[in-house]
Design an enzyme around this catalytic site. Structure first.
Site, mmCIF file in Angstrom:
data_model
loop_
_atom_site.group_PDB
_atom_site.id
_atom_site.type_symbol
_atom_site.label_atom_id
_atom_site.label_comp_id
_atom_site.label_asym_id
_atom_site.label_seq_id
_atom_site.Cartn_x
_atom_site.Cartn_y
_atom_site.Cartn_z
ATOM 1 N N ARG A 32 0.886 -1.321 0.065
ATOM 2 C CA ARG A 32 -0.009 0.066 0.054
ATOM 3 C C ARG A 32 1.094 1.301 -0.090
ATOM 4 N NH1 ARG A 32 -3.021 4.123 0.214
ATOM 5 N NH2 ARG A 32 -5.188 3.784 0.728
ATOM 6 N N GLU A 54 -11.827 3.595 -5.800
ATOM 7 C CA GLU A 54 -11.732 2.305 -6.009
ATOM 8 C C GLU A 54 -11.957 2.061 -7.727
ATOM 9 O OE1 GLU A 54 -11.225 -0.505 -3.597
ATOM 10 O OE2 GLU A 54 -10.501 1.121 -2.712
ATOM 11 N N ARG A 99 -1.074 -5.680 4.316
ATOM 12 C CA ARG A 99 -0.218 -4.881 3.176
ATOM 13 C C ARG A 99 0.886 -4.430 3.865
ATOM 14 N NH1 ARG A 99 -5.265 -1.919 0.731
ATOM 15 N NH2 ARG A 99 -5.225 -0.971 2.689
#
Length: 230
Positions: free
Chosen positions: A50, A58, A119
């Site tokens: 990330r 998105e 992440r």
């Protein structure tokens, strides 16, 4: 003279050690997931990274996309469209690279530089030194995100990149892409503070049309962040 030579030697050694450490953090780049997330081969495992300090719409219809749509007074199709453009731009930035290099922020050391989804949280650089997080902001394909703590020097650099994109209407900030109508029923001069605003649309009107810059206290181009932040 000896002192000068010694100082130069120390400086060169410091640079060498920094570059060596930096090179050890380079990993095989696999593919782009979203405008703010990539997949790498990390210690033999396919792992998501990330990008610290940025957030993008998105690129698929999911729970977060609907949340972003509600928060920004847009339909989910618009959110997904903008998200796909951000993802495409990140792909273009990394198209010529087989590796990416990760630089961690010490503020996230307690969580081993991971978020709640596992992440990796990192600043992403290409092997030749391009700062990808900054490029996404500067090119206008991401929002500044300070949800995760950032070192002051990195935060300032990213904040300036985001401000540049907004002021110069780059990428998603182009006038032709501004899908949210600026409220026709609002009037300048009636309100002065964020607590008086009823929506992000209203805050944007006072910020952009009326020039009420106090609504953007941190100077990141987004007024009344509790209303307008994803």
């Amino acid at each position: 003279m000896k002192g000068v030579v010694r100082s130069i030697t120390v400086l060169l050694m410091s640079i060498f050690l920094t570059l060596t450490s930096y090179a050890e953090e380079c990993y095989k780049f696999l593919y782009v997931i979203d405008g703010d997330t990539i997949k790498i081969l990390f210690n033999g495992k396919r792992t998501s990274v990330r990008l610290l300090g940025i957030d993008t719409p998105e690129s698929r219809k999911n729970r977060r996309a609907y949340y972003q749509a509600r928060k920004n007074h847009l339909d989910v199709e618009t959110i997904v469209k903008l998200g796909k453009e951000a993802r495409k731009h990140l792909k273009e930035l990394l198209a010529d690279y087989e590796e990416v290099c990760l630089v961690y922020d010490e503020n996230n050391a307690q969580t081993k530089h991971r978020d709640r989804y596992g992440r990796i949280l990192a600043y992403v650089f290409t092997p030749d030194g391009e700062f990808i997080n900054k490029a996404m902001l500067e090119d206008g394909y991401a929002y500044l995100l300070t949800q995760y703590p950032l070192e002051p020097e990195y935060e300032e650099e990213l904040r300036e990149a985001f401000k540049y994109a907004v002021e110069n209407q780059r990428g998603l900030w182009e006038d032709s892409r501004e899908e949210t109508p600026i409220g026709e029923d609002f009037t300048c001069g009636e309100k002065k503070y964020c607590f008086q605003m009823n929506s992000c649309e209203e805050a944007m009107f006072y910020f952009k049309v009326c020039g009420l810059t106090r609504l953007d206290g941190d100077g990141d181009g987004i007024p009344c962040e509790r209303l307008c932040r994803y």
